[in-house]
Design an enzyme around this catalytic site. Structure first.
Site, PDB file in Angstrom:
ATOM      1  N   LYS A 245       0.839  -1.205   0.000  1.00 49.24           N
ATOM      2  CA  LYS A 245       0.000   0.000   0.000  1.00 49.24           C
ATOM      3  C   LYS A 245       0.872   1.252   0.000  1.00 49.24           C
ATOM      4  O   LYS A 245       0.638   2.192  -0.768  1.00 49.24           O
ATOM      5  CB  LYS A 245      -0.922  -0.007   1.238  1.00 49.24           C
TER       6      LYS A 245
ATOM      7  N   ASP B 255     -10.541   3.758   4.848  1.00 47.84           N
ATOM      8  CA  ASP B 255     -10.982   2.363   4.788  1.00 47.84           C
ATOM      9  C   ASP B 255     -12.512   2.268   4.796  1.00 47.84           C
ATOM     10  O   ASP B 255     -13.072   1.213   4.506  1.00 47.84           O
ATOM     11  CB  ASP B 255     -10.468   1.611   6.027  1.00 47.84           C
TER      12      ASP B 255
ATOM     13  N   GLN C  13      -4.286  -0.967   9.859  1.00 45.97           N
ATOM     14  CA  GLN C  13      -4.321  -2.314   9.293  1.00 45.97           C
ATOM     15  C   GLN C  13      -4.892  -3.302  10.308  1.00 45.97           C
ATOM     16  O   GLN C  13      -4.494  -3.320  11.469  1.00 45.97           O
ATOM     17  CB  GLN C  13      -2.895  -2.732   8.865  1.00 45.97           C
TER      18      GLN C  13
HETATM   19  N1  GUN Z   1      -6.995  -6.307   6.634  1.00 46.37           N
HETATM   20  C1  GUN Z   1      -7.410  -7.039   5.575  1.00 46.37           C
HETATM   21  N2  GUN Z   1      -8.003  -6.239   4.645  1.00 46.37           N
HETATM   22  C2  GUN Z   1      -7.938  -4.980   5.150  1.00 46.37           C
HETATM   23  C3  GUN Z   1      -8.365  -3.728   4.651  1.00 46.37           C
HETATM   24  O1  GUN Z   1      -8.948  -3.592   3.562  1.00 46.37           O
HETATM   25  N3  GUN Z   1      -8.130  -2.670   5.461  1.00 46.37           N
HETATM   26  C4  GUN Z   1      -7.518  -2.799   6.678  1.00 46.37           C
HETATM   27  N4  GUN Z   1      -7.347  -1.693   7.402  1.00 46.37           N
HETATM   28  N5  GUN Z   1      -7.106  -3.935   7.164  1.00 46.37           N
HETATM   29  C5  GUN Z   1      -7.312  -5.029   6.390  1.00 46.37           C
END
Ligand code: GUN
Length: 314
Positions: free
Chosen positions: A54, A121, A98
């Site tokens: 990311k 998110d 995350q």
């Molecule tokens: N863990 C797995 N997928 C995601 C996501 O799309 N966002 C976040 N913050 N954590 C994740």
């Protein structure tokens, strides 16, 4: 029938070029690039891989991207304090925490402390609630990416039968809302659903986000259906390593579907592209519309309209 592969990597690359262009415009107008911070607590290996990807792609798109890696022992109170300081930092437009978090931290309590205007998110209850009642909101990245892939291959969604397998807060539930808003008849299923194979055979579009390798078999797929595989499952490769597989038995399903996403290279790249999109549009909305969610949605429609050549500016 041999299904056409939906090339999520190429579609995400096209979208990221648009976003990079918008990032350049934002930088010219506001004297700084949009800023994203990705917060990781602990050392979950899969999360470390995602967070690096990311941050790298954010930088490649011209965003200012920071990774904040905190030790596993970080207390919930300390994490909340850190988020509050990121909320106050005017150079940051997007905060991504995350998941999963270490067991001693309540994710809901911490997610609620993120400024909803920076919640790229789309996990804050404010955005979750607004999406649920059909109001402009920052929506989660994976469902937005899935919807984009579906629209890439079918233009008239209204009236189609869609099966969504998996009802997570991150994918299944928000995706059901988005597809319902697009006029689809959405069936929400999960691993416990009885007669799942029969329900699947009725679907024009199948989205599997169940986290179960090989769940969707070829004979579950209605001939001509669109199959979107959100699963990313690590399976033992028999040589001491692992390989990544989806929820769909790809080769079998390809014989019946009209279009299918591969794993990897399908939904995964779209999730990251929409994180960048959400950050870009949150920046724009924060800079010009006091962080209004309506501003976020307007901006995205403009970018997407230009992408498909059908400007739907509002
Ligand atoms: N863990 C797995 N997928 C995601 C996501 O799309 N966002 C976040 N913050 N954590 C994740």
């Amino acid at each position: 029938m041999t299904a056409a592969r939906i090339d999520g990597k190429a579609i995400a690359t096209a979208l990221k070029l648009r976003i990079a262009n918008d990032v350049g415009t934002f930088q010219l107008q506001h004297g700084r690039p949009p800023g994203l911070v990705v917060v990781l607590v602990g050392q979950d290996p899969a999360s470390e891989v995602y967070v690096r990807a990311k941050a790298k792609q954010a930088r490649a798109t011209g965003l200012q991207s920071r990774q904040l890696v905190l030790p596993t022992e970080t207390s919930e109170m300390r994490l909340v304090e850190i988020i509050e300081s990121l909320n106050r930092d005017t150079s940051i437009d997007g905060i991504l925490l995350q998941l999963p978090l270490p067991a001693h931290i309540n994710p809901f309590r911490v997610l609620e402390t993120i400024d909803p205007a920076k919640d790229v998110d789309g996990f804050h209850p404010y955005n979750v609630g607004r999406l649920a009642v059909g109001q402009p909101a920052i929506a989660p990245c994976t469902p937005l990416g899935v919807l984009h892939l579906i629209k890439h291959v079918v233009h008239a969604l209204a009236g189609l039968d869609v099966l969504v397998i998996g009802r997570s807060n991150i994918v299944g539930k928000p995706l059901g809302t988005l597809l319902g808003d697009a006029g689809c008849t959405v069936t929400g299923a999960q691993l416990q659903t009885r007669n799942l194979s029969d329900i699947c055979r009725r679907a024009d579009i199948v989205v599997s986000a169940a986290g179960s390798p090989g769940l969707v078999r070829g004979d579950w797929v209605k001939p001509g259906a669109i199959v979107i595989d959100v699963g990313i499952n690590r399976v033992d490769d028999g040589h001491g390593g692992y390989s990544l597989v989806g929820d769909v038995a790809f080769d079998e399903a390809s014989e019946r579907a009209s279009h299918i996403t591969p794993v990897p290279g399908g939904v995964g790249p779209m999730t990251i592209a929409y994180l960048l999109m959400n950050t870009m549009s949150a920046a724009w909305s924060r800079a010009t519309l006091r962080g209004s969610p309506a501003g976020v949605n307007q901006f995205q429609l403009k970018t997407l309209g230009r992408l498909s050549g059908t400007a739907r500016s509002s």
